[in-house]
Enzyme design. Structure first.
Site, PDB file in Angstrom:
ATOM      1  N   HIS A  50      -2.400  -1.422  15.926  1.00 17.56           N
ATOM      2  CA  HIS A  50      -1.228  -1.036  15.125  1.00 17.56           C
ATOM      3  C   HIS A  50       0.061  -1.148  15.939  1.00 17.56           C
ATOM      4  O   HIS A  50       1.047  -0.508  15.613  1.00 17.56           O
ATOM      5  CB  HIS A  50      -1.346   0.420  14.638  1.00 17.56           C
ATOM      6  CG  HIS A  50      -2.584   0.719  13.864  1.00 17.56           C
ATOM      7  ND1 HIS A  50      -3.806   0.899  14.451  1.00 17.56           N
ATOM      8  CD2 HIS A  50      -2.776   0.869  12.525  1.00 17.56           C
ATOM      9  CE1 HIS A  50      -4.708   1.161  13.521  1.00 17.56           C
ATOM     10  NE2 HIS A  50      -4.112   1.133  12.348  1.00 17.56           N
ATOM     11  N   GLU A  69       0.835  -1.203   0.000  1.00 19.97           N
ATOM     12  CA  GLU A  69       0.000   0.000   0.000  1.00 19.97           C
ATOM     13  C   GLU A  69       0.870   1.254   0.000  1.00 19.97           C
ATOM     14  O   GLU A  69       1.704   1.421   0.902  1.00 19.97           O
ATOM     15  CB  GLU A  69      -0.908  -0.021   1.241  1.00 19.97           C
ATOM     16  CG  GLU A  69      -1.956  -1.129   1.173  1.00 19.97           C
ATOM     17  CD  GLU A  69      -2.462  -1.554   2.548  1.00 19.97           C
ATOM     18  OE1 GLU A  69      -2.085  -0.915   3.558  1.00 19.97           O
ATOM     19  OE2 GLU A  69      -3.213  -2.546   2.608  1.00 19.97           O
ATOM     20  N   PHE A  98       1.381  -2.434   8.881  1.00 15.21           N
ATOM     21  CA  PHE A  98       1.443  -2.867  10.285  1.00 15.21           C
ATOM     22  C   PHE A  98       1.228  -4.380  10.327  1.00 15.21           C
ATOM     23  O   PHE A  98       0.303  -4.889   9.675  1.00 15.21           O
ATOM     24  CB  PHE A  98       0.362  -2.170  11.117  1.00 15.21           C
ATOM     25  CG  PHE A  98       0.530  -0.677  11.178  1.00 15.21           C
ATOM     26  CD1 PHE A  98       1.329  -0.081  12.144  1.00 15.21           C
ATOM     27  CD2 PHE A  98      -0.096   0.146  10.247  1.00 15.21           C
ATOM     28  CE1 PHE A  98       1.497   1.297  12.191  1.00 15.21           C
ATOM     29  CE2 PHE A  98       0.068   1.527  10.283  1.00 15.21           C
ATOM     30  CZ  PHE A  98       0.868   2.113  11.252  1.00 15.21           C
ATOM     31  N   GLU A 108      -4.950  -6.602   1.965  1.00 14.58           N
ATOM     32  CA  GLU A 108      -3.802  -7.478   2.228  1.00 14.58           C
ATOM     33  C   GLU A 108      -4.062  -8.886   1.723  1.00 14.58           C
ATOM     34  O   GLU A 108      -3.168  -9.554   1.204  1.00 14.58           O
ATOM     35  CB  GLU A 108      -3.482  -7.514   3.728  1.00 14.58           C
ATOM     36  CG  GLU A 108      -2.740  -6.296   4.253  1.00 14.58           C
ATOM     37  CD  GLU A 108      -3.641  -5.089   4.481  1.00 14.58           C
ATOM     38  OE1 GLU A 108      -4.878  -5.238   4.384  1.00 14.58           O
ATOM     39  OE2 GLU A 108      -3.117  -4.002   4.753  1.00 14.58           O
ATOM     40  N   ASP A 149      -0.106  -6.129  12.338  1.00 17.17           N
ATOM     41  CA  ASP A 149      -1.452  -6.429  12.835  1.00 17.17           C
ATOM     42  C   ASP A 149      -2.415  -6.735  11.677  1.00 17.17           C
ATOM     43  O   ASP A 149      -3.354  -7.509  11.823  1.00 17.17           O
ATOM     44  CB  ASP A 149      -1.979  -5.233  13.633  1.00 17.17           C
ATOM     45  CG  ASP A 149      -0.922  -4.637  14.555  1.00 17.17           C
ATOM     46  OD1 ASP A 149      -1.079  -4.750  15.772  1.00 17.17           O
ATOM     47  OD2 ASP A 149       0.077  -4.063  14.054  1.00 17.17           O
ATOM     48  N   PHE A 150      -2.151  -6.114  10.500  1.00 16.04           N
ATOM     49  CA  PHE A 150      -3.069  -6.266   9.363  1.00 16.04           C
ATOM     50  C   PHE A 150      -2.963  -7.644   8.714  1.00 16.04           C
ATOM     51  O   PHE A 150      -3.791  -8.000   7.881  1.00 16.04           O
ATOM     52  CB  PHE A 150      -2.801  -5.204   8.282  1.00 16.04           C
ATOM     53  CG  PHE A 150      -2.958  -3.772   8.756  1.00 16.04           C
ATOM     54  CD1 PHE A 150      -3.538  -3.475   9.986  1.00 16.04           C
ATOM     55  CD2 PHE A 150      -2.526  -2.729   7.948  1.00 16.04           C
ATOM     56  CE1 PHE A 150      -3.667  -2.155  10.407  1.00 16.04           C
ATOM     57  CE2 PHE A 150      -2.659  -1.408   8.368  1.00 16.04           C
ATOM     58  CZ  PHE A 150      -3.225  -1.126   9.600  1.00 16.04           C
TER      59      PHE A 150
END
Lengths: 336, 374
Positions: free
Chosen positions: A138, A29, A92, A69, A94-95
């Site tokens: 995040h 991204e 991040f 993602e 986390d994603f």
């Protein structure tokens, strides 16, 4: 040797490998950093790591993706098995929750399930860690999740030197690599050679040697451990600091050797404590170096709780040099 | 500052040294000292070394105790004649200011630079200036200019001392190594040209010694004197355990074992030494360059080069320094040399005399230079 930030070290690694090997591509991204604003490469990605790549290599080799993602990690896995060497930037870690199937069930399994006839040379770069007031979604340190899965390699650099050498190694590696960059370390500077070099996986770095206590620390925690060790040295307590650098593969031999040399061990991990790296390394030492231990192994980790947003709570959540120092003093004080 | 009182200060050994630890004092307060007497052991992150007194007198004060770590330039002790009153000594100690560089950091100092030398780029660290002929220091196989960290500054009173990284070594870029000693010698000459050095005292260690012999033969006019430290190329025996071990090692343990062979006492190898060697080995092309160089030097476990035959005809005055406990190239090769070559055997020392017996080696280099053109 020139001093460079970890951001610059990572940027050099990407460019050197893209020059060396035309199969290396970058996607993620906003990795071109400014497309749509009217100025190409205005900021070089969310964290500035991909700066200058668009200009040198063009849009065929650096691809801005939609905010999905699951799609672009899957695309990268497919590109890897069919001959490219994609380096994916995940803003991040986390994603990655939305694409566990692509990572855990697909990329990690290709080599095994195709009898070694397929390789998946894919690197997933992602930021991790607390400290930037980015709140619970995040800020996590999710490397234990990936370390758990056979077929993935997991890399967590603690210095600019290691970051460059490990990223080049990751890009040249034929297996999927989860490459985690602590977002608080991007501006940290250190000596980094200009040319290409590789730091091997599964080779821990003994950052410091001392005779009293062995501290095993990962990522940003290595710097914290060094700070604690320097302070403790003034009080006459000499610490060894071991940085595994990669949690899969993990250099068990060096960890065990260093643990046995002092017989007192503190493990510092930014991941959650349950099923985390600290627990894993602790069990390794308890199983294979029990006879050498002079005190119980202590772990310094955050609590089993989501990363808080409030600055004071976030500080309290994270391990710190002071907490590490206290743990070292505690193992030193233990009477067997 | 009073000339009657001499300060012993924390030395700066190598570009990166910022502080050092006093490992131990070798003499007591009140004991008489003279130049060349070893007084204090300093531990750096690289290796422990012994420091000598700067002058004569009595060690009046030890201002730093064993085990303490202090910055480069900090006062360690005071030497003065017994006639100097106690009050004066006390005033000297309390008034002492740690010498720091202009930017306020004790860490700063000369830095190495890349020079364009013929077709190669060569990393050079230059220290000192003065009327004496310059000295050029050439390291051994797989080494770098850090090999001279206990020598370069100590030699630099009254002359320039240039330590170089050979091609594919240290911070000099990776290059084609298949030309072996003759092409490395060419790179050294090109470096002298680039630095504008017409005539120098050349000091070569191990492979650097072989290069020195080659240069003394091919460019005798440029070499005022030659000091060979455990030189390669003058005998056939050599430890392949080291050469191949170093060329292959990519892990801490293997590297520590290989480097341990360099010293009479393997425990001299520090974490930093191992780490620096590994960092060098990890550079793209470094291992291949070393392997190619090795193939020019050694065949089936024996040294190929026959430099011994050319020693009798060497024009530059030559001395050889060798440790009696050299595990890499046996000290026996120092026997039976032409009588014009002075041989200095250092008892109990390994393959790294310039580190293991730095003070003695520095003295020998300087005396040899003084005798041969200054």
């Amino acid at each position: 040797m020139p001093q460079k930030s970890m951001r610059k070290a990572l940027n050099e690694a990407l460019k050197l490998e893209m020059r060396r090997d035309p199969r290396v591509i970058v996607l993620g991204e906003d990795v071109t950093g400014g497309t749509g604003t009217g100025t190409d490469d205005a900021w070089g990605g969310a964290f500035g790591v991909t700066k200058g790549i668009l200009k040198e290599f063009g849009r065929d080799r650096i691809i801005d993706t939609p905010i999905t993602e699951s799609a672009f990690v899957g695309a990268a896995a497919g590109a890897a098995v069919t001959g490219l060497r994609p380096v994916v930037e995940i803003m991040f870690v986390d994603f990655l929750g939305v694409c566990f199937d692509q990572i855990f069930n697909q990329a990690a399994k290709f080599r095994y399930m195709f009898g070694g006839k397929a390789v998946t040379p894919m690197v997933l770069r992602a930021t991790y860690g607390a400290g930037s007031r980015s709140a619970s979604q995040h800020s996590q340190a999710l490397y234990p999740l990936f370390t758990h899965i056979p077929g993935l390699k997991v890399v967590i650099p603690s210095s600019p030197y290691d970051a460059k050498g490990l990223l080049i190694q990751a890009i040249r590696d034929d297996d999927p690599v989860i490459f985690l960059e602590n977002k608080m370390l991007y501006d940290v500077e250190g000596e980094v050679p200009d040319g290409a070099y590789t730091v091997p996986f599964g080779e821990a770095n003994v950052v410091r040697e001392g005779k009293h206590v062995t501290i095993v620390a990962i990522g940003r925690m290595v710097g914290f451990a060094m700070k604690a060790a320097e302070s403790l040295a003034k009080a006459g307590i000499e610490c060894t600091v071991v940085d595994p650098r990669t949690t899969s593969p993990m250099d068990e031999d060096t960890i065990l050797e260093m643990a046995a040399e002092t017989g007192r061990v503190v493990i510092v991990d930014e991941a959650y404590p349950r099923c985390g790296m600290a627990a894993d390394i602790s069990s390794l030492i308890a199983e294979k170096a029990f006879g050498a231990l002079k005190a119980p192994i202590l772990k310094v980790t955050p609590p089993h709780a989501s990363v808080p947003y409030a600055p004071s709570l976030e500080r309290a959540f994270l391990p710190s040099p002071e907490k590490i120092e206290a743990a070292v003093r505690q193992v030193m004080a233990h009477k067997g | 500052m009073s000339e009657r009182i001499q300060a012993i200060t924390m030395p700066k050994w190598g570009m990166t040294m910022t502080e050092g630890k006093v490992a131990g004092w070798l003499i007591e307060e009140g004991q008489a000292v003279k130049p060349g007497l070893e007084v204090i052991e300093i531990e750096t992150t690289k290796i422990t070394n012994v420091m000598e007194t700067p002058g004569s007198g009595v060690l009046r004060r030890r201002t730093v105790a064993a085990g303490e770590t202090v910055p480069v330039g900090a006062l360690l002790g005071v030497v003065a004649e017994p006639s100097v009153p106690e009050a004066e000594i006390a005033a000297f100690v309390s008034g002492f200011k740690t010498q720091t560089a202009t930017d306020g950091s004790a860490a700063s100092g000369p830095t190495a630079r890349l020079v364009e030398a013929g077709g190669s780029r060569i990393n050079v660290l230059s220290i000192g200036e003065g009327p004496g002929l310059p000295v050029v220091l050439v390291h051994g196989f797989g080494g770098d200019l850090d090999s001279w960290l206990f020598n370069q500054a100590a030699l630099a009173a009254g002359r320039a001392i240039h330590a170089i990284d050979l091609p594919s070594h240290g911070a000099s870029p990776i290059a084609d190594m298949s030309g072996g000693v003759p092409s490395l010698a060419k790179a050294v000459i090109a470096t002298l040209d680039a630095l504008g050095l017409a005539r120098v005292h050349l000091v070569g260690h191990s492979l650097g010694g072989a290069i020195g012999i080659w240069l003394a033969k091919s460019e005798p006019g440029r070499i005022a004197s030659l000091t060979l430290i455990a030189p390669g190329g003058i005998g056939s025996e050599i430890s392949t355990a080291f050469l191949e071990g170093f060329a292959k090692a990519d892990k801490r343990k293997e590297m520590k074992e290989a480097l341990g062979l360099l010293f009479a006492d393997a425990s001299a190898v520090s974490r930093d030494m191992v780490e620096n060697a590994l960092k060098y080995k990890r550079l793209d092309g470094a291992s291949e360059a070393l392997t190619a160089l090795l193939a020019t030097m050694v065949k089936e476990g024996r040294q190929r080069s026959g430099l011994r035959e050319i020693l009798p005809a060497l024009q530059p005055p030559t001395q050889i320094i060798w440790g009696t406990k050299d595990h890499i190239i046996p000290v026996e090769q120092a026997k039976g040399l032409p009588p014009a070559i002075a041989v200095h055997l250092l008892e109990g020392i390994g393959h790294m005399p310039q580190m293991e017996a730095a003070n003695e080696v520095n003295r020998l280099i300087l005396e040899h230079a003084e005798r041969n053109g200054g």
